[in-house]
Design a protein around this motif. Structure first.
Motif, PDB file in Angstrom:
ATOM      1  N   GLU A   1      46.829  17.312  60.373  1.00  0.00           N
ATOM      2  CA  GLU A   1      48.113  17.051  61.047  1.00  0.00           C
ATOM      3  C   GLU A   1      49.123  18.157  60.722  1.00  0.00           C
ATOM      4  O   GLU A   1      50.067  18.377  61.476  1.00  0.00           O
ATOM      5  CB  GLU A   1      48.644  15.644  60.684  1.00  0.00           C
ATOM      6  N   ILE A   2      48.920  18.864  59.617  1.00  0.00           N
ATOM      7  CA  ILE A   2      49.808  19.990  59.258  1.00  0.00           C
ATOM      8  C   ILE A   2      49.170  21.325  59.633  1.00  0.00           C
ATOM      9  O   ILE A   2      49.812  22.198  60.206  1.00  0.00           O
ATOM     10  CB  ILE A   2      50.125  19.984  57.741  1.00  0.00           C
ATOM     11  N   TYR A   3      47.872  21.479  59.280  1.00  0.00           N
ATOM     12  CA  TYR A   3      47.252  22.806  59.384  1.00  0.00           C
ATOM     13  C   TYR A   3      46.333  22.970  60.600  1.00  0.00           C
ATOM     14  O   TYR A   3      45.836  24.065  60.843  1.00  0.00           O
ATOM     15  CB  TYR A   3      46.481  23.116  58.091  1.00  0.00           C
ATOM     16  N   GLY A   4      46.125  21.878  61.378  1.00  0.00           N
ATOM     17  CA  GLY A   4      45.282  21.988  62.574  1.00  0.00           C
ATOM     18  C   GLY A   4      43.805  21.806  62.279  1.00  0.00           C
ATOM     19  O   GLY A   4      43.401  21.604  61.123  1.00  0.00           O
ATOM     20  N   THR A   5      42.997  21.879  63.334  1.00  0.00           N
ATOM     21  CA  THR A   5      41.556  21.605  63.199  1.00  0.00           C
ATOM     22  C   THR A   5      40.724  22.886  63.291  1.00  0.00           C
ATOM     23  O   THR A   5      39.507  22.848  63.136  1.00  0.00           O
ATOM     24  CB  THR A   5      41.084  20.613  64.289  1.00  0.00           C
ATOM     25  N   ASP A   6      41.373  24.012  63.551  1.00  0.00           N
ATOM     26  CA  ASP A   6      40.634  25.282  63.576  1.00  0.00           C
ATOM     27  C   ASP A   6      40.297  25.718  62.158  1.00  0.00           C
ATOM     28  O   ASP A   6      41.019  25.378  61.219  1.00  0.00           O
ATOM     29  CB  ASP A   6      41.467  26.374  64.249  1.00  0.00           C
ATOM     30  N   THR A   7      39.226  26.466  62.031  1.00  0.00           N
ATOM     31  CA  THR A   7      38.779  26.912  60.709  1.00  0.00           C
ATOM     32  C   THR A   7      39.231  28.364  60.467  1.00  0.00           C
ATOM     33  O   THR A   7      39.686  29.051  61.392  1.00  0.00           O
ATOM     34  CB  THR A   7      37.247  26.870  60.623  1.00  0.00           C
ATOM     35  N   LEU A   8      39.014  28.803  59.236  1.00  0.00           N
ATOM     36  CA  LEU A   8      39.339  30.185  58.884  1.00  0.00           C
ATOM     37  C   LEU A   8      38.446  31.145  59.683  1.00  0.00           C
ATOM     38  O   LEU A   8      38.877  32.241  60.052  1.00  0.00           O
ATOM     39  CB  LEU A   8      39.134  30.365  57.379  1.00  0.00           C
ATOM     40  N   GLU A   9      37.219  30.706  59.970  1.00  0.00           N
ATOM     41  CA  GLU A   9      36.310  31.544  60.767  1.00  0.00           C
ATOM     42  C   GLU A   9      36.867  31.706  62.189  1.00  0.00           C
ATOM     43  O   GLU A   9      36.766  32.784  62.784  1.00  0.00           O
ATOM     44  CB  GLU A   9      34.882  30.969  60.752  1.00  0.00           C
ATOM     45  N   ASP A  10      37.499  30.620  62.724  1.00  0.00           N
ATOM     46  CA  ASP A  10      38.148  30.727  64.053  1.00  0.00           C
ATOM     47  C   ASP A  10      39.284  31.763  63.990  1.00  0.00           C
ATOM     48  O   ASP A  10      39.463  32.555  64.923  1.00  0.00           O
ATOM     49  CB  ASP A  10      38.736  29.374  64.493  1.00  0.00           C
ATOM     50  N   ALA A  11      40.044  31.739  62.888  1.00  0.00           N
ATOM     51  CA  ALA A  11      41.129  32.714  62.724  1.00  0.00           C
ATOM     52  C   ALA A  11      40.539  34.128  62.696  1.00  0.00           C
ATOM     53  O   ALA A  11      41.062  35.047  63.340  1.00  0.00           O
ATOM     54  CB  ALA A  11      41.924  32.432  61.453  1.00  0.00           C
ATOM     55  N   ALA A  12      39.429  34.286  61.981  1.00  0.00           N
ATOM     56  CA  ALA A  12      38.792  35.607  61.868  1.00  0.00           C
ATOM     57  C   ALA A  12      38.356  36.117  63.238  1.00  0.00           C
ATOM     58  O   ALA A  12      38.579  37.289  63.566  1.00  0.00           O
ATOM     59  CB  ALA A  12      37.588  35.534  60.927  1.00  0.00           C
ATOM     60  N   SER A  13      37.775  35.232  64.083  1.00  0.00           N
ATOM     61  CA  SER A  13      37.328  35.734  65.397  1.00  0.00           C
ATOM     62  C   SER A  13      38.514  36.146  66.258  1.00  0.00           C
ATOM     63  O   SER A  13      38.421  37.152  66.967  1.00  0.00           O
ATOM     64  CB  SER A  13      36.478  34.750  66.216  1.00  0.00           C
ATOM     65  N   ARG A  14      39.620  35.381  66.175  1.00  0.00           N
ATOM     66  CA  ARG A  14      40.805  35.779  66.956  1.00  0.00           C
ATOM     67  C   ARG A  14      41.310  37.153  66.517  1.00  0.00           C
ATOM     68  O   ARG A  14      41.692  37.988  67.331  1.00  0.00           O
ATOM     69  CB  ARG A  14      41.938  34.778  66.743  1.00  0.00           C
ATOM     70  N   CYS A  15      41.329  37.372  65.203  1.00  0.00           N
ATOM     71  CA  CYS A  15      41.821  38.664  64.689  1.00  0.00           C
ATOM     72  C   CYS A  15      40.877  39.788  65.087  1.00  0.00           C
ATOM     73  O   CYS A  15      41.321  40.888  65.443  1.00  0.00           O
ATOM     74  CB  CYS A  15      41.937  38.628  63.171  1.00  0.00           C
ATOM     75  N   ARG A  16      39.577  39.487  65.011  1.00  0.00           N
ATOM     76  CA  ARG A  16      38.564  40.494  65.349  1.00  0.00           C
ATOM     77  C   ARG A  16      38.752  40.982  66.783  1.00  0.00           C
ATOM     78  O   ARG A  16      38.715  42.187  67.053  1.00  0.00           O
ATOM     79  CB  ARG A  16      37.163  39.881  65.168  1.00  0.00           C
ATOM     80  N   GLU A  17      38.976  40.010  67.704  1.00  0.00           N
ATOM     81  CA  GLU A  17      39.189  40.363  69.119  1.00  0.00           C
ATOM     82  C   GLU A  17      40.341  41.344  69.279  1.00  0.00           C
ATOM     83  O   GLU A  17      40.212  42.347  69.973  1.00  0.00           O
ATOM     84  CB  GLU A  17      39.586  39.105  69.907  1.00  0.00           C
ATOM     85  N   VAL A  18      41.470  41.025  68.625  1.00  0.00           N
ATOM     86  CA  VAL A  18      42.659  41.880  68.749  1.00  0.00           C
ATOM     87  C   VAL A  18      42.392  43.250  68.121  1.00  0.00           C
ATOM     88  O   VAL A  18      42.665  44.298  68.716  1.00  0.00           O
ATOM     89  CB  VAL A  18      43.887  41.229  68.059  1.00  0.00           C
ATOM     90  N   ALA A  19      41.824  43.250  66.911  1.00  0.00           N
ATOM     91  CA  ALA A  19      41.644  44.489  66.159  1.00  0.00           C
ATOM     92  C   ALA A  19      40.626  45.415  66.846  1.00  0.00           C
ATOM     93  O   ALA A  19      40.872  46.619  66.985  1.00  0.00           O
ATOM     94  CB  ALA A  19      41.192  44.178  64.739  1.00  0.00           C
ATOM     95  N   GLU A  20      39.511  44.825  67.292  1.00  0.00           N
ATOM     96  CA  GLU A  20      38.438  45.668  67.828  1.00  0.00           C
ATOM     97  C   GLU A  20      38.858  46.377  69.110  1.00  0.00           C
ATOM     98  O   GLU A  20      38.423  47.494  69.371  1.00  0.00           O
ATOM     99  CB  GLU A  20      37.143  44.856  67.995  1.00  0.00           C
ATOM    100  N   SER A  21      39.764  45.736  69.877  1.00  0.00           N
ATOM    101  CA  SER A  21      40.216  46.398  71.109  1.00  0.00           C
ATOM    102  C   SER A  21      41.053  47.640  70.771  1.00  0.00           C
ATOM    103  O   SER A  21      41.310  48.467  71.634  1.00  0.00           O
ATOM    104  CB  SER A  21      40.985  45.425  71.999  1.00  0.00           C
ATOM    105  N   SER A  22      41.471  47.762  69.522  1.00  0.00           N
ATOM    106  CA  SER A  22      42.216  48.962  69.110  1.00  0.00           C
ATOM    107  C   SER A  22      41.420  49.813  68.121  1.00  0.00           C
ATOM    108  O   SER A  22      41.990  50.642  67.408  1.00  0.00           O
ATOM    109  CB  SER A  22      43.538  48.560  68.452  1.00  0.00           C
ATOM    110  N   GLY A  23      40.131  49.560  68.045  1.00  0.00           N
ATOM    111  CA  GLY A  23      39.275  50.377  67.178  1.00  0.00           C
ATOM    112  C   GLY A  23      39.421  50.083  65.698  1.00  0.00           C
ATOM    113  O   GLY A  23      39.103  50.914  64.844  1.00  0.00           O
ATOM    114  N   LEU A  24      39.917  48.875  65.364  1.00  0.00           N
ATOM    115  CA  LEU A  24      40.053  48.489  63.954  1.00  0.00           C
ATOM    116  C   LEU A  24      39.059  47.369  63.619  1.00  0.00           C
ATOM    117  O   LEU A  24      38.605  46.642  64.505  1.00  0.00           O
ATOM    118  CB  LEU A  24      41.486  48.003  63.689  1.00  0.00           C
TER     119      LEU A  24
END
Ligand code: DQA
Length: 147
Positions: A22-45
């Motif tokens: 109810e505070i932190y949501g139902t997504d996992t840290l791995e879900d956070a990692a995939s979102r970051c990966r998508e953003v970073a990889e499109s910029s070569g990071l």
């Protein structure tokens, strides 16, 4: 130059998705990692997401980042409010630092309102759930592009 963003997470965040959803949501840290990966990889990071329940481990990873990371995104969890050691370690790091909190710490108990880490962070994102990690990655990408 290294093209890796370290995404460091503090205690209890290994339980993200199961812990107080109810505070932190139902997504996992791995879900956070995939979102970051998508953003970073499109910029070569690349992203390297880690979690520890131990303060000293997080300090050691920040020291490692001095040689191996271009930027740090950090959710120190409860250490946000207690750790001068993590703050001091971040002061040794030269690249961009973005502090992330899933919840809006300012809307919660008074003891969560103060962050030691904010004294070094270039930006702070709070209250956006795991989307905050993707927003932080976007900010890091633009700060690195300007550097
Ligand atoms: C947190 C907020 C902290 O106050 C708390 O101790 C956490 C998570 C957040 O992401 O909202 O563990 O950093």
């Amino acid at each position: 130059m290294t093209r890796t963003i370290y995404i460091l997470n503090g205690p209890n965040l290994n339980l993200l998705g199961k812990r107080q959803p109810e505070i932190y949501g139902t997504d996992t840290l791995e879900d956070a990692a995939s979102r970051c990966r998508e953003v970073a990889e499109s910029s070569g990071l690349n992203v390297d997401l880690r979690q520890s329940n131990h303060e000293g481990q997080i300090v050691d990873w920040i020291h490692e980042a001095r040689q191996k990371a271009a930027a740090i995104i950090i959710n120190p969890a409860a250490y946000t409010h207690t750790s001068i050691a993590i703050l001091d370690a971040l002061f040794t790091f030269d690249g961009p630092v973005v502090e992330v909190h899933l919840s809006n710490i300012h809307k919660r108990e008074a003891f969560r309102h103060h962050s030691y880490v904010s004294a070094r962070a270039d930006a702070v994102i709070a209250g956006c759930g795991i989307e905050g990690y993707a927003l932080a990655t976007r900010r890091v990408v633009s700060l690195l592009a300007k550097a």
